[in-house]
Design a protein around this motif. Sequence first.
Motif, PDB file in Angstrom:
ATOM      1  N   TYR A   1     -14.083 -14.319   4.718  1.00  0.00           N
ATOM      2  CA  TYR A   1     -13.831 -13.530   5.935  1.00  0.00           C
ATOM      3  C   TYR A   1     -12.445 -12.888   5.915  1.00  0.00           C
ATOM      4  CZ  TYR A   1     -10.595 -16.948   7.932  1.00  0.00           C
ATOM      5  OH  TYR A   1      -9.505 -17.737   8.151  1.00  0.00           O
ATOM      6  N   ASP A   2     -11.420 -13.608   5.377  1.00  0.00           N
ATOM      7  CA  ASP A   2     -10.064 -13.036   5.397  1.00  0.00           C
ATOM      8  C   ASP A   2      -9.935 -11.875   4.411  1.00  0.00           C
ATOM      9  OD1 ASP A   2     -10.316 -14.853   3.273  1.00  0.00           O
ATOM     10  OD2 ASP A   2      -8.222 -15.485   3.337  1.00  0.00           O
ATOM     11  N   VAL A   3     -10.701 -11.925   3.316  1.00  0.00           N
ATOM     12  CA  VAL A   3     -10.714 -10.805   2.365  1.00  0.00           C
ATOM     13  C   VAL A   3     -11.361  -9.583   3.027  1.00  0.00           C
ATOM     14  CG1 VAL A   3     -11.647  -9.968   0.154  1.00  0.00           C
ATOM     15  CG2 VAL A   3     -10.731 -12.298   0.323  1.00  0.00           C
ATOM     16  N   ILE A   4     -12.460  -9.829   3.749  1.00  0.00           N
ATOM     17  CA  ILE A   4     -13.140  -8.728   4.459  1.00  0.00           C
ATOM     18  C   ILE A   4     -12.185  -8.109   5.480  1.00  0.00           C
ATOM     19  CG2 ILE A   4     -15.080  -8.112   5.968  1.00  0.00           C
ATOM     20  CD1 ILE A   4     -16.630 -10.491   4.697  1.00  0.00           C
ATOM     21  N   ASP A   5     -11.483  -8.959   6.247  1.00  0.00           N
ATOM     22  CA  ASP A   5     -10.521  -8.453   7.245  1.00  0.00           C
ATOM     23  C   ASP A   5      -9.424  -7.628   6.569  1.00  0.00           C
ATOM     24  OD1 ASP A   5     -11.846  -9.660   9.309  1.00  0.00           O
ATOM     25  OD2 ASP A   5     -10.550 -11.440   9.382  1.00  0.00           O
ATOM     26  N   ALA A   6      -8.913  -8.144   5.441  1.00  0.00           N
ATOM     27  CA  ALA A   6      -7.816  -7.469   4.736  1.00  0.00           C
ATOM     28  C   ALA A   6      -8.239  -6.091   4.238  1.00  0.00           C
ATOM     29  CB  ALA A   6      -7.342  -8.334   3.566  1.00  0.00           C
ATOM     30  N   VAL A   7      -9.470  -6.000   3.735  1.00  0.00           N
ATOM     31  CA  VAL A   7      -9.960  -4.716   3.217  1.00  0.00           C
ATOM     32  C   VAL A   7     -10.287  -3.760   4.366  1.00  0.00           C
ATOM     33  CG1 VAL A   7     -11.826  -3.578   1.946  1.00  0.00           C
ATOM     34  CG2 VAL A   7     -10.768  -5.644   1.021  1.00  0.00           C
TER      35      VAL A   7
ATOM     36  N   ILE B   1       8.897   0.209   2.709  1.00  0.00           N
ATOM     37  CA  ILE B   1       8.091   0.904   1.675  1.00  0.00           C
ATOM     38  C   ILE B   1       7.393  -0.108   0.767  1.00  0.00           C
ATOM     39  CG2 ILE B   1       9.380   3.092   1.725  1.00  0.00           C
ATOM     40  CD1 ILE B   1      10.830   2.231  -0.832  1.00  0.00           C
ATOM     41  N   LEU B   2       8.003  -1.273   0.609  1.00  0.00           N
ATOM     42  CA  LEU B   2       7.349  -2.345  -0.164  1.00  0.00           C
ATOM     43  C   LEU B   2       6.087  -2.824   0.553  1.00  0.00           C
ATOM     44  CD1 LEU B   2      10.308  -4.504  -1.476  1.00  0.00           C
ATOM     45  CD2 LEU B   2       8.418  -3.672  -2.871  1.00  0.00           C
ATOM     46  N   THR B   3       6.181  -2.979   1.879  1.00  0.00           N
ATOM     47  CA  THR B   3       5.006  -3.408   2.661  1.00  0.00           C
ATOM     48  C   THR B   3       3.879  -2.399   2.513  1.00  0.00           C
ATOM     49  OG1 THR B   3       6.436  -4.516   4.240  1.00  0.00           O
ATOM     50  CG2 THR B   3       4.193  -4.077   4.968  1.00  0.00           C
ATOM     51  N   ASP B   4       4.229  -1.108   2.591  1.00  0.00           N
ATOM     52  CA  ASP B   4       3.208  -0.057   2.439  1.00  0.00           C
ATOM     53  C   ASP B   4       2.504  -0.174   1.093  1.00  0.00           C
ATOM     54  OD1 ASP B   4       4.051   0.805   4.870  1.00  0.00           O
ATOM     55  OD2 ASP B   4       5.198   2.527   4.125  1.00  0.00           O
ATOM     56  N   LEU B   5       3.290  -0.455   0.053  1.00  0.00           N
ATOM     57  CA  LEU B   5       2.710  -0.571  -1.292  1.00  0.00           C
ATOM     58  C   LEU B   5       1.851  -1.837  -1.404  1.00  0.00           C
ATOM     59  CD1 LEU B   5       2.460   0.438  -4.188  1.00  0.00           C
ATOM     60  CD2 LEU B   5       4.639  -0.667  -4.717  1.00  0.00           C
ATOM     61  N   LEU B   6       2.347  -2.929  -0.836  1.00  0.00           N
ATOM     62  CA  LEU B   6       1.629  -4.208  -0.934  1.00  0.00           C
ATOM     63  C   LEU B   6       0.326  -4.215  -0.132  1.00  0.00           C
ATOM     64  CD1 LEU B   6       4.707  -6.581  -0.702  1.00  0.00           C
ATOM     65  CD2 LEU B   6       3.127  -6.472  -2.638  1.00  0.00           C
ATOM     66  N   THR B   7       0.164  -3.262   0.777  1.00  0.00           N
ATOM     67  CA  THR B   7      -1.064  -3.227   1.597  1.00  0.00           C
ATOM     68  C   THR B   7      -1.933  -2.018   1.270  1.00  0.00           C
ATOM     69  OG1 THR B   7       0.179  -2.102   3.347  1.00  0.00           O
ATOM     70  CG2 THR B   7      -0.023  -4.485   3.535  1.00  0.00           C
ATOM     71  N   CYS B   8      -1.777  -1.458   0.062  1.00  0.00           N
ATOM     72  CA  CYS B   8      -2.535  -0.231  -0.242  1.00  0.00           C
ATOM     73  C   CYS B   8      -3.969  -0.516  -0.708  1.00  0.00           C
ATOM     74  CB  CYS B   8      -1.797   0.626  -1.269  1.00  0.00           C
ATOM     75  SG  CYS B   8      -1.630  -0.168  -2.850  1.00  0.00           S
ATOM     76  N   VAL B   9      -4.212  -1.660  -1.354  1.00  0.00           N
ATOM     77  CA  VAL B   9      -5.582  -2.006  -1.775  1.00  0.00           C
ATOM     78  C   VAL B   9      -6.293  -2.722  -0.631  1.00  0.00           C
ATOM     79  CG1 VAL B   9      -6.992  -3.361  -3.375  1.00  0.00           C
ATOM     80  CG2 VAL B   9      -4.955  -2.156  -4.203  1.00  0.00           C
ATOM     81  N   ALA B  10      -5.574  -3.681  -0.044  1.00  0.00           N
ATOM     82  CA  ALA B  10      -6.053  -4.428   1.115  1.00  0.00           C
ATOM     83  C   ALA B  10      -4.815  -4.951   1.809  1.00  0.00           C
ATOM     84  CB  ALA B  10      -6.949  -5.580   0.665  1.00  0.00           C
ATOM     85  N   ASP B  11      -4.920  -5.255   3.084  1.00  0.00           N
ATOM     86  CA  ASP B  11      -3.747  -5.762   3.795  1.00  0.00           C
ATOM     87  C   ASP B  11      -3.554  -7.232   3.434  1.00  0.00           C
ATOM     88  OD1 ASP B  11      -1.734  -6.509   5.487  1.00  0.00           O
ATOM     89  OD2 ASP B  11      -2.519  -5.382   7.204  1.00  0.00           O
ATOM     90  N   LEU B  12      -2.755  -7.453   2.390  1.00  0.00           N
ATOM     91  CA  LEU B  12      -2.592  -8.805   1.843  1.00  0.00           C
ATOM     92  C   LEU B  12      -1.991  -9.772   2.867  1.00  0.00           C
ATOM     93  CD1 LEU B  12      -1.351  -7.994  -1.788  1.00  0.00           C
ATOM     94  CD2 LEU B  12      -3.676  -8.438  -0.997  1.00  0.00           C
ATOM     95  N   ARG B  13      -1.408  -9.220   3.929  1.00  0.00           N
ATOM     96  CA  ARG B  13      -0.836 -10.096   4.980  1.00  0.00           C
ATOM     97  C   ARG B  13      -1.940 -10.892   5.684  1.00  0.00           C
ATOM     98  NH1 ARG B  13       2.321  -5.312   8.046  1.00  0.00           N
ATOM     99  NH2 ARG B  13       0.265  -4.402   7.690  1.00  0.00           N
ATOM    100  N   LEU B  14      -3.169 -10.398   5.599  1.00  0.00           N
ATOM    101  CA  LEU B  14      -4.281 -11.063   6.303  1.00  0.00           C
ATOM    102  C   LEU B  14      -4.988 -12.124   5.452  1.00  0.00           C
ATOM    103  CD1 LEU B  14      -5.805  -7.922   8.062  1.00  0.00           C
ATOM    104  CD2 LEU B  14      -4.346  -9.664   9.077  1.00  0.00           C
ATOM    105  N   ILE B  15      -4.580 -12.242   4.178  1.00  0.00           N
ATOM    106  CA  ILE B  15      -5.188 -13.269   3.319  1.00  0.00           C
ATOM    107  C   ILE B  15      -4.569 -14.623   3.663  1.00  0.00           C
ATOM    108  CG2 ILE B  15      -5.553 -14.040   0.930  1.00  0.00           C
ATOM    109  CD1 ILE B  15      -6.947 -11.430   1.403  1.00  0.00           C
TER     110      ILE B  15
END
Length: 426
Positions: free
Chosen positions: A280-286, A408-422
Amino acid sequence: SDMLEMPREVLITPMKEHQRYFAVAGPQGELLPRFIAVANGGKDNLPEVRQGFERVLAARLADAKFFWQVDRKTPLEGYVEKLKGIVFQEALGTMHAKTARIVDLAVMLAKELGWEEDLSVVQRAAKLAKADLVTNMVYEFPELQGVMGREYALRSGEPPAVAKAIYEHYLPRFAGDELPETVPGMIVSIADKMDSIAGCFAVGLIPTGSQDPYALRRQALGIIQIILTKQLDLPLTSLIHWAQAGLADQVEATPQTAKQIGEFFLGRLRGILTGEGIRYDVIDAVLAVESDRLPDLMARCQAVTRALDSEGMARLLVACERVANLAAKADDRRVDPGLLAESAEKELYQVYRQVNDKVTKKLAAADYQGALAELVHLSGPIDAFFDQVLVMVEDEDLRRNRLALLGILTDLLTCVADLRLIVTAR
């Protein structure tokens, strides 16, 4: 056995659905003039019981044969006009009006997907898709809708591709059912189902709990499965917009309804992704990054799922959390390289630029696994930065610059999926 000239579905349906008999096929799959029935009770009076079974089936098949002969006296196209006598839904008009909408939406989808060569088949199949609903056979045996459309189309001289698409546009009919194979079948299927969903939502017929009289959940699942399996480049918002536009004469299309339909689809999609074993957290992140292009969304989910098993991912998630917590305080994203004072922040900025270039190329190629593998290279420099650099310093320019770097690092780290939600790596 003179009944065997009829299509096999016409023979099997009365046996199976109405009488609960088993049809019997030969070694090559051909139907035999036999059936199996189950009788309660002992062995007494079996000849009479058997005769009773045969008599009931003979009457059923005689009806079917009569319908088969009468229906074919009119070409399939001749039934289209009669659809004006069947109401699809009070506010949405007749099946004839629905057919016109399906034609328009299907033609638009074919053009948008670049399948102009299929346009004539799509148009013809969409026009004839519902014609069999007013035949005697389908009136008596509703389970045969689509099947009879195909059979009557072939016997009316329609091209085989049109006949196949008429049958396929009802697919999938239930969970685990086959999907349309042909391009026209897929397009008319999506157009028909999407028109039903957009129309019903517009007039307030939104599924609740166990109430779903128009089977909208099943139809939404069908659309999603076709788009995912066939990798169609068909954004959800566009599909909803086009369907709503087609209904404009009947009902008012509102942005609020479009949003409701979008959420309804994403609800079904969550079920499909969970069924594929995606957390579920992967789905939320994507979904936080991509919720419109379904094949792309699926690819991102799969890439993140695979990456979570890799060594560097746990470290990257921790680094991402540290970055994001402070980046929330960043007012802008403009980094002035001249203000980077400490060696750790200079190093981080250099690595950021290299990784950003590589990730941009990977994203353009939809290589999400590759993009995530590049992001892992940021973990070390991020850790070093937090060990050696104080972000919230007195100097306003230095502080703003460091926060912008984290932004800008946050923007890059969340470009595939919002990794903050994992939640966790494993």
